[in-house]
Design a protein around this motif. Structure first.
Motif, PDB file in Angstrom:
ATOM      1  N   PRO A   1     -12.120  23.013  17.186  1.00 47.46           N
ATOM      2  CA  PRO A   1     -13.414  23.661  16.924  1.00 47.46           C
ATOM      3  C   PRO A   1     -14.185  22.921  15.818  1.00 47.46           C
ATOM      4  N   VAL A   2     -15.483  22.794  16.006  1.00 43.83           N
ATOM      5  CA  VAL A   2     -16.325  22.088  15.027  1.00 43.83           C
ATOM      6  C   VAL A   2     -16.376  22.887  13.725  1.00 43.83           C
ATOM      7  N   LYS A   3     -16.190  22.166  12.610  1.00 43.86           N
ATOM      8  CA  LYS A   3     -16.244  22.796  11.280  1.00 43.86           C
ATOM      9  C   LYS A   3     -17.273  22.089  10.408  1.00 43.86           C
ATOM     10  N   GLU A   4     -17.696  22.753   9.365  1.00 41.55           N
ATOM     11  CA  GLU A   4     -18.629  22.119   8.420  1.00 41.55           C
ATOM     12  C   GLU A   4     -17.899  21.061   7.608  1.00 41.55           C
ATOM     13  N   GLY A   5     -18.617  20.013   7.246  1.00 36.21           N
ATOM     14  CA  GLY A   5     -18.058  18.978   6.372  1.00 36.21           C
ATOM     15  C   GLY A   5     -17.021  18.104   7.016  1.00 36.21           C
TER      16      GLY A   5
ATOM     17  N   TRP B   1      -7.424  16.547   9.153  1.00 36.28           N
ATOM     18  CA  TRP B   1      -8.470  16.171   8.186  1.00 36.28           C
ATOM     19  C   TRP B   1      -8.240  16.785   6.816  1.00 36.28           C
ATOM     20  N   ASN B   2      -7.573  17.955   6.771  1.00 35.11           N
ATOM     21  CA  ASN B   2      -7.212  18.536   5.465  1.00 35.11           C
ATOM     22  C   ASN B   2      -6.254  17.616   4.718  1.00 35.11           C
ATOM     23  N   ASP B   3      -5.288  17.061   5.455  1.00 35.95           N
ATOM     24  CA  ASP B   3      -4.341  16.105   4.855  1.00 35.95           C
ATOM     25  C   ASP B   3      -5.080  14.852   4.372  1.00 35.95           C
ATOM     26  N   CYS B   4      -6.000  14.371   5.195  1.00 37.05           N
ATOM     27  CA  CYS B   4      -6.758  13.160   4.826  1.00 37.05           C
ATOM     28  C   CYS B   4      -7.524  13.377   3.528  1.00 37.05           C
ATOM     29  N   ARG B   5      -8.128  14.570   3.394  1.00 38.86           N
ATOM     30  CA  ARG B   5      -8.876  14.871   2.151  1.00 38.86           C
ATOM     31  C   ARG B   5      -7.917  15.074   0.976  1.00 38.86           C
ATOM     32  N   LYS B   6      -6.825  15.777   1.212  1.00 33.82           N
ATOM     33  CA  LYS B   6      -5.865  16.098   0.149  1.00 33.82           C
ATOM     34  C   LYS B   6      -5.263  14.834  -0.474  1.00 33.82           C
ATOM     35  N   TYR B   7      -4.925  13.853   0.387  1.00 35.29           N
ATOM     36  CA  TYR B   7      -4.234  12.651  -0.088  1.00 35.29           C
ATOM     37  C   TYR B   7      -5.156  11.428  -0.194  1.00 35.29           C
ATOM     38  N   ASN B   8      -6.476  11.640  -0.041  1.00 32.61           N
ATOM     39  CA  ASN B   8      -7.453  10.532  -0.128  1.00 32.61           C
ATOM     40  C   ASN B   8      -7.119   9.395   0.840  1.00 32.61           C
TER      41      ASN B   8
ATOM     42  N   ASN C   1     -16.697  14.718   5.636  1.00 30.68           N
ATOM     43  CA  ASN C   1     -16.360  14.687   4.211  1.00 30.68           C
ATOM     44  C   ASN C   1     -14.906  14.235   4.034  1.00 30.68           C
ATOM     45  N   HIS C   2     -14.709  12.934   4.109  1.00 27.85           N
ATOM     46  CA  HIS C   2     -13.377  12.334   3.932  1.00 27.85           C
ATOM     47  C   HIS C   2     -13.565  10.872   3.535  1.00 27.85           C
ATOM     48  N   LYS C   3     -12.467  10.200   3.213  1.00 23.09           N
ATOM     49  CA  LYS C   3     -12.540   8.795   2.784  1.00 23.09           C
ATOM     50  C   LYS C   3     -11.985   7.826   3.818  1.00 23.09           C
TER      51      LYS C   3
ATOM     52  N   ALA D   1       0.826  -1.211   0.000  1.00 24.02           N
ATOM     53  CA  ALA D   1       0.000   0.000   0.000  1.00 24.02           C
ATOM     54  C   ALA D   1       0.864   1.266   0.000  1.00 24.02           C
ATOM     55  N   THR D   2       0.189   2.414   0.119  1.00 19.43           N
ATOM     56  CA  THR D   2       0.857   3.717   0.117  1.00 19.43           C
ATOM     57  C   THR D   2       0.746   4.347   1.502  1.00 19.43           C
ATOM     58  N   CYS D   3       1.817   5.022   1.927  1.00 17.96           N
ATOM     59  CA  CYS D   3       1.848   5.683   3.233  1.00 17.96           C
ATOM     60  C   CYS D   3       2.024   7.192   3.056  1.00 17.96           C
ATOM     61  N   VAL D   4       1.182   7.950   3.734  1.00 20.86           N
ATOM     62  CA  VAL D   4       1.369   9.404   3.812  1.00 20.86           C
ATOM     63  C   VAL D   4       2.034   9.666   5.161  1.00 20.86           C
ATOM     64  N   LEU D   5       3.275  10.131   5.129  1.00 23.65           N
ATOM     65  CA  LEU D   5       4.065  10.334   6.354  1.00 23.65           C
ATOM     66  C   LEU D   5       4.076  11.805   6.730  1.00 23.65           C
ATOM     67  N   LYS D   6       3.810  12.080   8.003  1.00 26.00           N
ATOM     68  CA  LYS D   6       3.787  13.451   8.514  1.00 26.00           C
ATOM     69  C   LYS D   6       4.965  13.658   9.453  1.00 26.00           C
ATOM     70  N   LYS D   7       5.619  14.813   9.339  1.00 28.81           N
ATOM     71  CA  LYS D   7       6.750  15.131  10.219  1.00 28.81           C
ATOM     72  C   LYS D   7       6.318  15.085  11.676  1.00 28.81           C
ATOM     73  N   LYS D   8       5.172  15.707  11.951  1.00 20.89           N
ATOM     74  CA  LYS D   8       4.662  15.784  13.320  1.00 20.89           C
ATOM     75  C   LYS D   8       3.152  15.907  13.259  1.00 20.89           C
ATOM     76  N   PHE D   9       2.468  15.286  14.202  1.00 19.12           N
ATOM     77  CA  PHE D   9       1.008  15.358  14.240  1.00 19.12           C
ATOM     78  C   PHE D   9       0.536  16.804  14.392  1.00 19.12           C
ATOM     79  N   SER D  10      -0.476  17.161  13.604  1.00 22.89           N
ATOM     80  CA  SER D  10      -1.109  18.477  13.705  1.00 22.89           C
ATOM     81  C   SER D  10      -2.616  18.275  13.684  1.00 22.89           C
ATOM     82  N   ALA D  11      -3.282  18.620  14.795  1.00 24.82           N
ATOM     83  CA  ALA D  11      -4.736  18.447  14.886  1.00 24.82           C
ATOM     84  C   ALA D  11      -5.453  19.334  13.870  1.00 24.82           C
ATOM     85  N   SER D  12      -4.928  20.535  13.647  1.00 22.55           N
ATOM     86  CA  SER D  12      -5.590  21.483  12.738  1.00 22.55           C
ATOM     87  C   SER D  12      -5.442  21.080  11.264  1.00 22.55           C
ATOM     88  N   GLN D  13      -4.364  20.366  10.929  1.00 20.31           N
ATOM     89  CA  GLN D  13      -4.135  19.975   9.529  1.00 20.31           C
ATOM     90  C   GLN D  13      -4.581  18.544   9.218  1.00 20.31           C
TER      91      GLN D  13
END
Length: 631
Positions: free
Chosen positions: A334-338, A309-316, A341-343, A295-307
């Motif tokens: 903070p609660v946001k709309e959508g 779900w954006n990363d999850c959507r960006k990289y599917n 909306n992720h996979k 499979a494919t791995c998306v590796l993050k330098k450091k966990f970021s709570a704010s980024q």
């Protein structure tokens, strides 16, 4: 009246068929009622057995197929498939294979490494961590993953305990290297992931990698003759003292790598790893799991709570890894709309609280939470394959047949298992908390710790139920309910868990008593509402005629301890309470906690915003409980 010919042609059912159908329906209903998890258990057990048989078959044929062997084959089979995605850049299976070949070629030419030598790796999350790891493994070296949060004296201890020929340090950790370099053993060759070096007698690696050949290393350099041979050292706080290097064999790597597959992940999945790679969850389950699946791995330098779900959507992203704290951080955003909306369809990890588990599902959608239990050095693992909230896994007669374990009675005052008048341990009843122990045998071995026979022996219990039996002491208290679900209850001994890491109380107290105004320090963990694990607290006895220097205290703990091990709370006492066996009394201190309304002793709090210990007033206490004060 004539019967139509079409009806005559219809076959008549034998008289026993309706009875059989009713019987089958009754059996189905009985199974649903009495054995609701039968089919789920059977599917999981068959998967585990299939994997074990496959490995056993390879061994019988004289083939030892390691995770690295599987990766090299995948690099040939699917060279252009992304293996790593890091900061938007794609590294294919072929890319990683070739760059790891370059690393191997550098050390083959300049490092004078032999098969079986140990190399220590001090790097953060980045592709070159994996390139160096795989490159050294291709030379048949044992790689020791160092925790980059560990500093100074503790880090020197880690390096010396695994006895490496070479220490490889990431470019962003040169400050940490500078602290230990003067005291580092002279026969350890140091390499840094840069093109230039400001340190004398320290080698640069990046320039040599870029100039090296991509030619593969001969297979015989990496080939393993035995699945029980060592391949990694992963450091764990264990139950007491400084970090210990858990010996990880090829067999354990294979078992860890099979975790995602056992939970139902496939080659089409994209796995998001934000946990540190020095941790077995990220390296074995995460990276190893990607190799096992292809499979494919998306590796993050450091966990970021704010980024996140954006990363999850960006990289599917379809599969995420977590520890309990990570889920709580996401739920605290903070609660946001959508937000649904992720996979992401699956989350694999451990340590999530029941309330956070429910909130996570309500807020972020139908994600299958795959909670598991397993110690880095342990020989037992549980997987919650049914999704029962709060449980770390299930057991049954057949599982215990292959992976024998028990929960035994434990004496909290004496800090040891309870033994009856005959000297044997006793099992707890269902619903009661007991110490988890797992049988050590040829199929479920315990490999111990590198360079420390005493610590290895301390983790084993002998003569548990009969003469000559041997069990691994996990140090964890568990509860098994009447449906055979298992729940983590607490840790025993001188340790607690905070920020997803084990904190050894003796290591913290050893650092504190180095201060000239401290006579004695008793370190323990206290519960903080709405936080996972336990926060560190230290009860202090000052030397005669000495006063507490809060500025020095702050400097001491942040210099010599990882951030997660720094005590958040201090309590100054006049006398240290001891148990009947002359151990520091912790139970009453833990119960009393850090409430200034009920504790008459002076209390202090580590305020990270002020970078200082401050007086723990009722107002500060209320801000901590309400979540306004960040811990």
């Amino acid at each position: 009246m004539r019967v139509p010919a079409a009806l005559c042609a219809l076959p008549m059912l034998p008289p026993w068929v309706p009875g059989a159908a009713a019987g089958l329906l009754s059996l189905h209903l009985i199974q649903k009622l009495l054995f609701p998890y039968f089919w789920a258990d059977l599917r999981y057990l068959l998967k585990v057995l299939m994997y074990g048989l496959r490995v056993e078959l390879y061994q019988r044929q004289g083939r030892v197929v390691t995770v690295l062997d599987k990766f090299v084959k995948l690099a040939e089979k699917q060279p252009h498939k992304p293996f790593l995605i890091y900061e938007g850049k794609v590294h294919t299976y072929r890319d990683v294979d070739r760059r790891s070949n370059r690393v191997a070629q550098v050390f083959l030419q300049h490092g004078a490494l032999e098969k079986g030598d140990t190399v220590a790796l001090l790097m953060g999350n980045e592709p070159d961590f994996i390139h160096v790891w795989f490159g050294l493994a291709k030379l048949g070296c044992v790689v020791a993953f160092l925790n980059f949060n560990v500093r100074s004296r503790s880090l020197l201890h880690c390096v010396s305990s695994c006895d490496p020929k070479i220490l490889v340090v990431g470019a962003d950790l040169l400050g940490t290297l500078e602290e230990i370099l003067p005291n580092l053993e002279k026969d350890v060759s140091v390499w840094i992931m840069t093109k230039d070096s400001i340190f004398p007698s320290v080698h640069t690696l990046l320039d040599k990698i870029e100039a090296a050949s991509e030619d593969p290393i001969p297979v015989n350099r990496r080939s393993a003759n035995n699945l029980k041979s060592s391949v990694l050292y992963i450091f764990t706080s264990g139950t007491t003292g400084l970090p210990k290097a858990a010996v990880i064999s090829h067999m354990q790597v294979l078992k860890g790598a099979a975790g995602l597959w056992a939970f139902g992940a496939t080659a089409e999945d994209i796995i998001y790893i934000t946990l540190p790679l020095y941790h077995s969850a990220a390296s074995l389950l995460g990276i190893g799991g990607c190799v096992e699946l292809g499979a494919t791995c998306v590796l993050k330098k450091k966990f970021s709570a704010s980024q996140f779900w954006n990363d999850c959507r960006k990289y599917n992203v379809t599969v995420i890894q977590y520890i309990g704290e990570l889920c709580r951080y996401l739920c605290s955003q903070p609660v946001k709309e959508g937000e649904k909306n992720h996979k992401v369809r699956m989350a694999v990890g451990n340590g999530v609280r029941n309330d956070v588990w429910r909130e996570f599902l309500d807020r972020f959608g139908a994600v299958k939470i795959c909670e598991f239990y397993g110690a880095t050095e342990g020989n037992i693992c549980f997987m919650n394959h049914t999704g029962k909230i709060g449980s770390v896994g299930r057991t049954n007669f057949f599982y215990k047949l292959f992976f024998p374990f028990d929960l035994i009675k434990y004496d909290f005052q004496k800090d040891e298992p309870i033994r009856n008048k005959h000297g044997w341990c006793e099992k707890v009843k269902k619903g009661e908390a007991g110490l988890l122990i797992s049988k050590v045998n040829a199929k479920n071995p315990f490999f111990g710790y590198a360079g420390n026979k005493r610590h290895t022996e301390k983790k084993l219990l002998c003569g548990v139920f009969k003469k000559g039996d041997l069990y691994f002491n996990t140090g964890d208290l568990m509860v098994q309910d009447h449906e055979n679900f298992l729940y983590f209850w607490d840790r025993i001994g001188d340790t607690f868990r905070w920020k997803g890491e084990n904190v050894a109380t003796t290591e913290v107290s050893d650092v504190i008593v180095m201060l000239d105004f401290i006579q004695e320090a008793n370190v323990y963990g206290v519960s903080v509402p709405d936080h996972e694990g336990k926060a560190g607290m230290a009860s202090l006895i000052l030397k005669q005629n000495a006063s507490l220097d809060l500025e020095q205290m702050y400097k001491q703990v942040v210099t010599y301890l990882p951030s997660y091990a720094c005590p958040l709370f201090l309590r100054v006492q006049e006398k240290m309470e001891m148990t009947g066996t002359f151990k520091q009394q912790k139970f009453r201190l833990v119960d009393e906690g850090f409430n200034p309304s009920t504790v008459s002793d002076p209390l202090y709090f580590l305020d990270n915003s002020k970078k200082a210990y401050v007086s723990l007033t009722k107002e500060v206490h209320e801000m901590i409980l309400s979540g306004k004060m960040k811990l």
